[in-house]
Design a protein around this motif. Structure first.
Motif, PDB file in Angstrom:
ATOM      1  N   TYR A 105       0.823  -1.214   0.000  1.00 58.35           N
ATOM      2  CA  TYR A 105       0.000   0.000   0.000  1.00 58.35           C
ATOM      3  C   TYR A 105       0.860   1.268   0.000  1.00 58.35           C
ATOM      4  CZ  TYR A 105      -3.249  -3.606   1.459  1.00 58.35           C
ATOM      5  OH  TYR A 105      -3.985  -4.758   1.531  1.00 58.35           O
ATOM      6  N   TYR A 183      -2.976   4.528  -2.295  1.00 58.56           N
ATOM      7  CA  TYR A 183      -3.981   3.465  -2.241  1.00 58.56           C
ATOM      8  C   TYR A 183      -5.286   4.018  -1.690  1.00 58.56           C
ATOM      9  CZ  TYR A 183      -6.288  -0.932  -1.206  1.00 58.56           C
ATOM     10  OH  TYR A 183      -7.192  -1.975  -1.157  1.00 58.56           O
ATOM     11  N   ASN A 184      -6.389   3.686  -2.375  1.00 56.62           N
ATOM     12  CA  ASN A 184      -7.725   4.108  -1.965  1.00 56.62           C
ATOM     13  C   ASN A 184      -8.483   2.878  -1.472  1.00 56.62           C
ATOM     14  OD1 ASN A 184     -10.468   4.861  -1.862  1.00 56.62           O
ATOM     15  ND2 ASN A 184     -10.210   6.383  -3.474  1.00 56.62           N
ATOM     16  N   ALA A 185      -8.711   2.791  -0.162  1.00 51.65           N
ATOM     17  CA  ALA A 185      -9.369   1.621   0.414  1.00 51.65           C
ATOM     18  C   ALA A 185     -10.809   1.489  -0.062  1.00 51.65           C
ATOM     19  CB  ALA A 185      -9.324   1.702   1.942  1.00 51.65           C
ATOM     20  N   THR A 186     -11.440   2.601  -0.444  1.00 51.78           N
ATOM     21  CA  THR A 186     -12.833   2.550  -0.904  1.00 51.78           C
ATOM     22  C   THR A 186     -12.936   1.881  -2.267  1.00 51.78           C
ATOM     23  OG1 THR A 186     -13.333   4.581   0.322  1.00 51.78           O
ATOM     24  CG2 THR A 186     -14.877   3.929  -1.434  1.00 51.78           C
ATOM     25  N   THR A 187     -12.046   2.256  -3.185  1.00 52.95           N
ATOM     26  CA  THR A 187     -12.078   1.683  -4.535  1.00 52.95           C
ATOM     27  C   THR A 187     -11.203   0.439  -4.652  1.00 52.95           C
ATOM     28  OG1 THR A 187     -10.236   3.082  -5.256  1.00 52.95           O
ATOM     29  CG2 THR A 187     -12.482   3.955  -5.540  1.00 52.95           C
ATOM     30  N   ASN A 188     -10.415   0.157  -3.586  1.00 51.15           N
ATOM     31  CA  ASN A 188      -9.492  -0.980  -3.577  1.00 51.15           C
ATOM     32  C   ASN A 188      -8.506  -0.899  -4.737  1.00 51.15           C
ATOM     33  OD1 ASN A 188      -8.464  -3.356  -2.439  1.00 51.15           O
ATOM     34  ND2 ASN A 188      -9.634  -4.643  -3.859  1.00 51.15           N
ATOM     35  N   ASP A 191      -5.153   5.448  -6.801  1.00 54.59           N
ATOM     36  CA  ASP A 191      -5.720   6.563  -7.554  1.00 54.59           C
ATOM     37  C   ASP A 191      -4.787   7.771  -7.473  1.00 54.59           C
ATOM     38  OD1 ASP A 191      -8.069   5.143  -8.147  1.00 54.59           O
ATOM     39  OD2 ASP A 191      -8.947   5.691  -6.209  1.00 54.59           O
TER      40      ASP A 191
END
Length: 267
Positions: A105, A183-188, A191
């Motif tokens: 990540y 790393y965007n945990a929402t979109t996995n 971004d």
């Protein structure tokens, strides 16, 4: 991995041996089929490190693509067949510099590691400094929204290594924005931290310059469109390049060889 040397050339699987080509390399290659299944790689505990590497590698490829997209107008005639892999490799080096996030990540924080991109040649077989030897300088505004490529008057017969048959050339300068990635945990997924500015660019050219006549002092200015200003999470790549042409009548025909582009500065 074995290299096939025989006269029979084919791609595919024969028994337990898979035959294939590798882009950018000569010859045919062979390797054993098999290995873990896709589900094992994605779920098994013993492949956790593999998943971490896959996640970051995909992010590095995405960041490298942003560089290429920002310069897509000139990529076709300027880049070698391995430019994608070479940019991904640079982004991986930048990724490894992040000491704040966990493995898998880590950020791609280009803004703190811009030196990795300075001097990057889009065609490793064609160096800008090996082709263009006239004195020049680069400047950019404090806000990073505009930059100049300034070339003193010179005689191209002595200072430009042109391909045989070329009669004219054009100088190029560009500004292109590339964002840091996280790393965007929402979109996995990874971004850009500034998606609105990522890949914004401006590419400018000189006029057609005669290879057999003195060239006057030339200034080419590139300015990011729409009055945008780069933000703290973005870097601006200032590139310079040269294209060669052959004049036939009133028309100029672009050469497929000799053209080159370089990241001269990143700020």
């Amino acid at each position: 991995m074995a290299r096939q040397k025989g006269v029979i050339k084919y791609v595919g699987t024969l028994g337990d041996i898979r035959h294939f080509k590798i882009k950018g390399q000569e010859g045919y290659f062979a390797g054993m089929i098999g290995g873990p299944t896709g589900d094992q790689v994605l779920t098994a505990p013993e492949f956790e490190r593999t998943r971490e590497n896959m996640n970051e590698f995909g992010a590095c490829a995405k960041a490298g693509k942003s560089v290429r997209t920002g310069l897509s107008q000139v990529m076709k005639q300027m880049a070698d067949s391995q430019v994608t892999g070479r940019l991904t490799s640079i982004m991986k080096k930048i990724n490894l510099e992040d000491q704040t996030e966990a493995r898998g990540y880590r950020k791609i924080e280009i803004t703190t590691q811009r030196n990795y991109l300075k001097g990057f040649e889009f065609d490793k077989n064609s160096s800008f400094n090996g082709i263009f030897n006239a004195p020049f300088s680069l400047t950019h505004t404090v806000g990073r929204e505009s930059g100049e490529f300034v070339v003193d008057a010179f005689n191209p017969a002595n200072l430009v290594n042109a391909p045989s048959g070329a009669t004219h050339f054009r100088l190029i300068t560009s500004l292109s924005v590339v964002s840091d990635f996280e790393y965007n945990a929402t979109t996995n997924s990874y971004d850009p931290m500034d998606a609105a500015l990522n890949e914004v660019n401006d590419i400018q050219y000189s006029g057609f310059l005669d290879l057999y006549a003195p060239v006057p002092a030339t200034t080419i200015t590139a300015t990011l469109p729409g009055g945008v200003l780069p933000t703290v999470n973005t870097s601006v790549l200032q590139c310079i390049g040269i294209e060669f042409y052959q004049q036939v009548g009133a028309n100029f025909y672009l050469f497929s060889s000799g053209n080159c582009l370089k990241v001269e500065d990143a700020f």
